[in-house]
Design an enzyme around this catalytic site. Structure first.
Site, mmCIF file in Angstrom:
data_model
loop_
_atom_site.group_PDB
_atom_site.id
_atom_site.type_symbol
_atom_site.label_atom_id
_atom_site.label_comp_id
_atom_site.label_asym_id
_atom_site.label_seq_id
_atom_site.Cartn_x
_atom_site.Cartn_y
_atom_site.Cartn_z
ATOM 1 N N ARG A 1 -4.792 -10.429 82.490
ATOM 2 C CA ARG A 1 -4.246 -10.948 81.231
ATOM 3 C C ARG A 1 -5.325 -11.253 80.197
ATOM 4 N NH1 ARG A 1 -1.068 -15.548 83.081
ATOM 5 N NH2 ARG A 1 -2.802 -16.846 82.432
ATOM 6 N N TYR B 1 4.620 -8.271 54.236
ATOM 7 C CA TYR B 1 5.391 -7.507 55.230
ATOM 8 C C TYR B 1 6.564 -8.374 55.702
ATOM 9 C CZ TYR B 1 5.983 -5.095 59.803
ATOM 10 O OH TYR B 1 6.453 -4.432 60.895
ATOM 11 N N ASP C 1 -3.558 -9.053 56.107
ATOM 12 C CA ASP C 1 -2.999 -7.892 56.794
ATOM 13 C C ASP C 1 -3.678 -6.670 56.168
ATOM 14 O OD1 ASP C 1 -1.463 -5.709 57.642
ATOM 15 O OD2 ASP C 1 0.381 -6.890 57.742
ATOM 16 N N LYS D 1 -0.217 1.669 63.740
ATOM 17 C CA LYS D 1 -0.129 2.626 62.642
ATOM 18 C C LYS D 1 -1.283 3.632 62.729
ATOM 19 C CE LYS D 1 3.503 0.357 61.588
ATOM 20 N NZ LYS D 1 3.544 -0.815 60.736
HETATM 21 C C1 PLP Z 1 3.985 -2.132 61.095
HETATM 22 C C2 PLP Z 1 3.282 -3.194 60.369
HETATM 23 C C3 PLP Z 1 2.945 -4.378 61.013
HETATM 24 C C4 PLP Z 1 3.375 -4.709 62.412
HETATM 25 O O1 PLP Z 1 2.890 -3.870 63.391
HETATM 26 P P1 PLP Z 1 3.677 -3.672 64.758
HETATM 27 O O2 PLP Z 1 2.682 -3.090 65.668
HETATM 28 O O3 PLP Z 1 4.835 -2.777 64.442
HETATM 29 O O4 PLP Z 1 4.155 -5.019 65.213
HETATM 30 C C5 PLP Z 1 2.233 -5.311 60.293
HETATM 31 N N1 PLP Z 1 1.881 -5.111 59.009
HETATM 32 C C6 PLP Z 1 2.198 -3.994 58.351
HETATM 33 C C7 PLP Z 1 1.777 -3.824 56.942
HETATM 34 C C8 PLP Z 1 2.917 -2.998 59.010
HETATM 35 O O5 PLP Z 1 3.274 -1.897 58.345
#
Ligand code: PLP
Length: 389
Positions: free
Chosen positions: A58, A111, A183, A208
């Site tokens: 973990r 987001y 972010d 992404k």
């Molecule tokens: C998709 C996304 C997230 C979250 O990512 P996940 O792996 O799907 O939880 C956070 N911020 C932005 C801008 C995103 O497009």
């Protein structure tokens, strides 16, 4: 792997230690929960090689440590922490620095799931969220209260593509002892260097572009210094946020080709955006790398590139026209994600929620992700789908 090498070199080399793994180029996938020690002495001193950092699955494996090292080298921070998704990384940051009675400032272009966490979980736990105009810049100073602990930024917003003046926001926040979290998924660590711009905590939804192949979920929090890292790591451990070794491996594999893929995503997105701008059906294109975009100046100053994600606004259209266009697309898939090798489209309006600013671009907004297909084929697809409106 920091300092003297360029990002493409760092992406290839960071986190690799072949001679600790029988010469294997890639860190192997360690399928492990239990770590065995030969004797009590080694068990008590597990901080030393070859057990360095290895206590229990973990808390991480050599595969996830390699991913953390590589992402950290690209982001330019002190140390990173891998967690099971991008959203887990975002909520981990918020949860690590906010407690009952605190106040957090969050961009109105945030987001949507981040907003949901603030309005739900944080609120229930006595943390007050105040949203602010993404274009506020140094004006953020006026919104900082004695109990404000964190300013959350995201640039550009992933549906509306407004660029924030992050250095100005960070300067104002730091003057009052407030942390800045970002972010940084859209720019990736290649096109925006968060720590050079004053950010203290940077989040990547590695799901992404870092994974890049639509086949795994992963999030990373990168911290500016050791104190922040200790705090976030302690919270991640308390919540049991370990990552699967297969997932860490896939993220690391994706990362090796990130610079190459991103160049192509960038080039194709700009071609599509420029083509769309000239179309009579299109009112506006939302892409900060286009010269007449409202965020272009700031983008040029602070970013070194753009990715495949942007949007455009249809003129004189309603839901039937938007649906006809989206249903008519053959190469663009309809899916709520981006960053993979494939092109995607979604209607953006249902996901746009504002509470302190208005968002009215003059028509329905469609978000596109330019994938790695041939740009001429993608343009032909957009052309025939626009013909169905
Ligand atoms: C998709 C996304 C997230 C979250 O990512 P996940 O792996 O799907 O939880 C956070 N911020 C932005 C801008 C995103 O497009």
């Amino acid at each position: 792997m920091t300092g003297k090498h360029k990002p493409a070199t760092v992406a290839v080399h960071a986190g690799r230690k072949p001679f600790e793994h029988f010469g294997a180029v890639n860190p192997p996938v360690y399928h492990v929960s239990t770590i065995l020690y030969p004797d009590v002495e080694t068990m008590e001193q597990r901080g030393t090689k070859p057990f360095e950092g290895m206590t229990y699955g973990r808390f991480g494996t050599p595969t996830s440590f390699a991913l953390e090292e590589a992402v950290c080298a690209l982001e330019g921070g002190h140390r990173s922490i891998a967690v099971p998704s991008g959203l887990a990384a975002l909520t981990l940051v918020l949860e690590s620095f906010l407690k009952h009675g605190d106040h957090v400032l969050v961009s109105d272009s945030i987001y949507q799931p981040t907003r949901r966490y603030c309005d739900g979980h944080l609120k229930q736990n006595g943390v007050e969220t105040a949203y602010y105009d993404p274009l506020i810049g140094s004006g953020i100073a006026d919104l900082i209260r004695p109990n404000t602990k964190l300013v959350f930024v995201e640039a550009p917003g992933s549906l509306t593509f407004e660029i924030q003046d992050i250095p100005a926001i960070a300067e104002a926040a730091h003057k009052k002892g407030v942390l800045v979290a970002m972010d940084n998924t859209w720019a990736t660590p290649l096109f925006f260097k968060p720590f050079e711009k004053g950010v203290d905590l940077s989040v990547q939804a590695a799901t992404k572009y870092i994974v890049g192949h639509a086949d795994a979920m992963m999030g990373l929090v990168t911290c500016a210094n050791s104190d922040l890292w200790q705090t976030v790591k302690a919270h991640a451990a308390a919540h049991g946020l370990g990552v699967g070794a297969e997932e860490a491996y896939l993220a690391l594999r994706g990362l090796r080709t990130l610079p190459l893929r991103l160049e192509r995503h960038q080039e194709t997105a700009i071609l599509l955006a420029t083509w769309l701008k000239r179309r009579p059906e299109v009112l506006r294109v939302l892409h900060p790398a286009l010269q007449d975009d409202p965020g272009h100046k700031l983008w040029r100053r602070d970013f070194t590139g753009s990715c495949g994600l942007f949007a455009f606004v249809l003129k004189d259209a309603g839901k039937p026209q938007v649906d006809a266009f989206l249903n008519g697309l053959e190469l663009f898939g309809l899916g709520y994600s981006w960053g993979g090798f494939e092109s995607l489209a979604i209607p953006a309006d249902p996901g746009i929620k504002r509470t302190v600013t208005t968002w009215n671009p003059g028509g329905p907004t469609i978000r596109l992700h330019a994938g790695l297909e041939d740009a001429d084929d993608l343009i032909a697809d957009l052309d025939q789908a626009l013909g169905r409106i």
